[in-house]
Design a protein around this motif. Structure first.
Motif, PDB file in Angstrom:
ATOM      1  N   LEU A  63     -15.128   0.995   8.627  1.00 19.40           N
ATOM      2  CA  LEU A  63     -15.342  -0.338   8.737  1.00 19.40           C
ATOM      3  C   LEU A  63     -16.616  -0.681   9.489  1.00 19.40           C
ATOM      4  O   LEU A  63     -17.494  -1.757   9.306  1.00 19.40           O
ATOM      5  CB  LEU A  63     -14.120  -1.301   9.376  1.00 19.40           C
ATOM      6  N   ASP A  64     -16.719   0.423  10.605  1.00 17.56           N
ATOM      7  CA  ASP A  64     -18.233   0.412  11.270  1.00 17.56           C
ATOM      8  C   ASP A  64     -19.215   0.484  10.395  1.00 17.56           C
ATOM      9  O   ASP A  64     -20.426  -0.471  10.799  1.00 17.56           O
ATOM     10  CB  ASP A  64     -17.913   1.482  12.402  1.00 17.56           C
TER      11      ASP A  64
ATOM     12  N   LEU B 184     -19.963  -2.591   8.491  1.00 12.14           N
ATOM     13  CA  LEU B 184     -20.336  -3.686   9.581  1.00 12.14           C
ATOM     14  C   LEU B 184     -21.972  -3.713   9.938  1.00 12.14           C
ATOM     15  O   LEU B 184     -22.740  -4.617  10.061  1.00 12.14           O
ATOM     16  CB  LEU B 184     -19.537  -3.681  10.887  1.00 12.14           C
TER      17      LEU B 184
ATOM     18  N   ALA C 165      -4.590   3.821   5.758  1.00  7.08           N
ATOM     19  CA  ALA C 165      -4.151   3.622   7.143  1.00  7.08           C
ATOM     20  C   ALA C 165      -2.931   3.108   7.149  1.00  7.08           C
ATOM     21  O   ALA C 165      -2.061   3.232   8.096  1.00  7.08           O
ATOM     22  CB  ALA C 165      -5.222   2.980   7.688  1.00  7.08           C
TER      23      ALA C 165
ATOM     24  N   ARG D 251      -6.421   6.766  10.923  1.00  9.51           N
ATOM     25  CA  ARG D 251      -6.995   5.521  11.520  1.00  9.51           C
ATOM     26  C   ARG D 251      -8.322   5.448  12.011  1.00  9.51           C
ATOM     27  O   ARG D 251      -9.015   4.448  11.840  1.00  9.51           O
ATOM     28  CB  ARG D 251      -5.835   4.959  12.495  1.00  9.51           C
TER      29      ARG D 251
ATOM     30  N   LEU E  19      -8.233   1.476   3.544  1.00  8.01           N
ATOM     31  CA  LEU E  19      -7.240   0.729   4.254  1.00  8.01           C
ATOM     32  C   LEU E  19      -5.694   1.143   3.721  1.00  8.01           C
ATOM     33  O   LEU E  19      -4.640   1.067   4.393  1.00  8.01           O
ATOM     34  CB  LEU E  19      -7.316  -0.682   3.864  1.00  8.01           C
TER      35      LEU E  19
ATOM     36  N   ALA F  20       1.020  -1.333   0.145  1.00  9.35           N
ATOM     37  CA  ALA F  20       0.044  -0.132  -0.067  1.00  9.35           C
ATOM     38  C   ALA F  20       1.006   1.115   0.234  1.00  9.35           C
ATOM     39  O   ALA F  20       0.579   2.208  -0.474  1.00  9.35           O
ATOM     40  CB  ALA F  20      -0.952  -0.043   1.322  1.00  9.35           C
TER      41      ALA F  20
ATOM     42  N   ALA G 186     -11.377   3.062  10.922  1.00 15.97           N
ATOM     43  CA  ALA G 186     -12.275   2.362  11.745  1.00 15.97           C
ATOM     44  C   ALA G 186     -13.810   2.733  11.507  1.00 15.97           C
ATOM     45  O   ALA G 186     -14.522   1.732  11.623  1.00 15.97           O
ATOM     46  CB  ALA G 186     -11.738   2.500  13.232  1.00 15.97           C
TER      47      ALA G 186
ATOM     48  N   HIS H 174      -7.501  -2.882  11.973  1.00 18.40           N
ATOM     49  CA  HIS H 174      -8.001  -1.714  11.775  1.00 18.40           C
ATOM     50  C   HIS H 174      -9.537  -1.736  12.427  1.00 18.40           C
ATOM     51  O   HIS H 174      -9.771  -0.649  12.549  1.00 18.40           O
ATOM     52  CB  HIS H 174      -8.241  -1.540  10.206  1.00 18.40           C
ATOM     53  N   HIS H 175      -9.950  -2.529  13.216  1.00 18.13           N
ATOM     54  CA  HIS H 175     -11.266  -2.530  13.630  1.00 18.13           C
ATOM     55  C   HIS H 175     -11.108  -2.903  15.220  1.00 18.13           C
ATOM     56  O   HIS H 175     -11.244  -2.270  16.190  1.00 18.13           O
ATOM     57  CB  HIS H 175     -12.368  -3.216  12.991  1.00 18.13           C
TER      58      HIS H 175
ATOM     59  N   VAL I  89      -7.187  -7.933   8.455  1.00 21.94           N
ATOM     60  CA  VAL I  89      -7.552  -6.593   8.142  1.00 21.94           C
ATOM     61  C   VAL I  89      -8.639  -5.939   9.439  1.00 21.94           C
ATOM     62  O   VAL I  89      -8.452  -4.984  10.058  1.00 21.94           O
ATOM     63  CB  VAL I  89      -8.240  -6.367   6.915  1.00 21.94           C
TER      64      VAL I  89
END
Lengths: 208, 208
Positions: B142-143, B146, B126, B135, B123, A127, B139, A181-182, A177
DNA sequence: CCGAAATCGAACCGATCGGTACGATCTCGG
DNA sequence: CCGAGATCGTACCGATCGGTTCGATTTCGG
């Protein structure tokens, strides 16, 4: 990186090494790895790197030619080391493919729980430097991982081992991942249960 | 990024915009996004960025204060845009949770097939800037993802929707990683089949 | 039509970084 | 014990980068 790989010390790591080029090179590689992993490839300069290693810039450049040379050598070594470590975890899990698969994700969870965990070094590197050599190392790393998982799929009698291996690889990388990152808690376990659910037969006993 | 987002032009993107600060800011954001995505956050300097955008450095700095400011605003906007785009794909898939889940991975595959695809921007960011704000944005991204997946798991009557949603999230991110760094062909489809196999009941018809 | 605000373009600054050069020092094989 | 090579420490170089400044120009609201 994988095994608790030694926190970052602020002082020289090279000692006892008499003037032995091969040993010097290996020592530089080993000592530079956690620093580049923690700070990022561009997050630490050659000057500070050498200072932390207790090595002069001239020595570093004689062995690796370039910062990219060091980075690439480091990534190659790390990929091989990770793959070998994971293969050993699988081998130590006995003959049952389900057990071997579980061992993969248990090993991952142990890695996630390491305070030094910061995601997959190869993916992070790709990355950052999207130069070709680094991307090639990353691709090769995923290849090695895929081989390992496909082997388990074959021994489990999967209808299409390459596809199942690839799905497991996605769970491995996805869990890494998410953990990085979570939230690391339970990431390995949740991925393991998903992976086991993809097995042809439900020979997995208690899924706790 | 998500929808074929315009290839990188070599000339100014800002035109027709009279002197309207809000519009200028939005235009900078939109035009800078694909450049920062393709080249990496540190892969393009502010000077070249401004030249490509047809904007002076002073204008950019007045609107974003700092390169990091631009980066963070760009990532926020992109995260919201991606999430909205995915939510729309789900909404367009009808009522069946299995169909909604399939729509997620079909949308991902379309993204992977875009020549401009270079992995998840959040990603990647980050992995480059491990400063706190970036970061946090990752996060939060991703929240959001999700939440979307957990909603599908709930509507599918899963025993433990949060866990199933998380496993699906791993498949989403894992598929993206594999597509970006290994092989994009079939990644979305393979991930989709794995995700559907995790559904409580096998209400998924032909798994082609 | 005028003044405030926005923008441009280009020069400039200080810091950092990768990489090189060089003389001094150390170690080991012969 | 001596010479070749490895290493050190430091100074140095050129390039790049993020960010600032400033005068000139443009646009729009009042």
């Amino acid at each position: 990186m994988i095994e608790p790989s030694g926190t970052i010390e602020s002082m020289p790591v090279l000692k006892g090494s008499t003037i032995d080029p091969a040993r010097t090179r290996a020592a530089i590689l080993e000592a530079a790895t956690p620093l580049l992993y923690e700070r990022g490839l561009d997050g630490i300069g050659v000057a500070e790197l050498c200072a932390r290693l207790g090595v002069s810039k001239e020595t570093l450049y004689r062995h690796f030619g370039t910062k990219d040379g060091l980075v690439q050598a480091m990534l190659e070594a790390r990929s091989e080391r990770v793959t070998r470590w994971m293969a050993e975890a699988v081998a130590a899990a006995g003959q049952d493919p389900a057990g071997q698969l579980a061992a993969v994700f248990d090993a991952l969870q142990a890695w996630y729980d390491d305070p030094a965990f910061r995601g997959c070094a190869m993916l992070n590197a790709a990355a950052q430097h999207h130069v070709e050599p680094v991307r090639a190392i990353t691709a090769r790393h995923l290849d090695r991982y895929l081989d390992l998982l496909t082997g388990i799929a074959e021994r489990a009698g999967a209808a299409d081992p390459p596809v199942l291996g690839r799905q497991w690889l996605m769970l491995v990388e996805g869990a890494t991942v998410v953990a990085a990152h979570h939230d690391a808690a339970g990431a390995g376990e949740h991925a393991r249960r998903a992976a086991l659910a993809l097995l042809p037969a439900a020979r997995t006993g208690p899924q706790g």
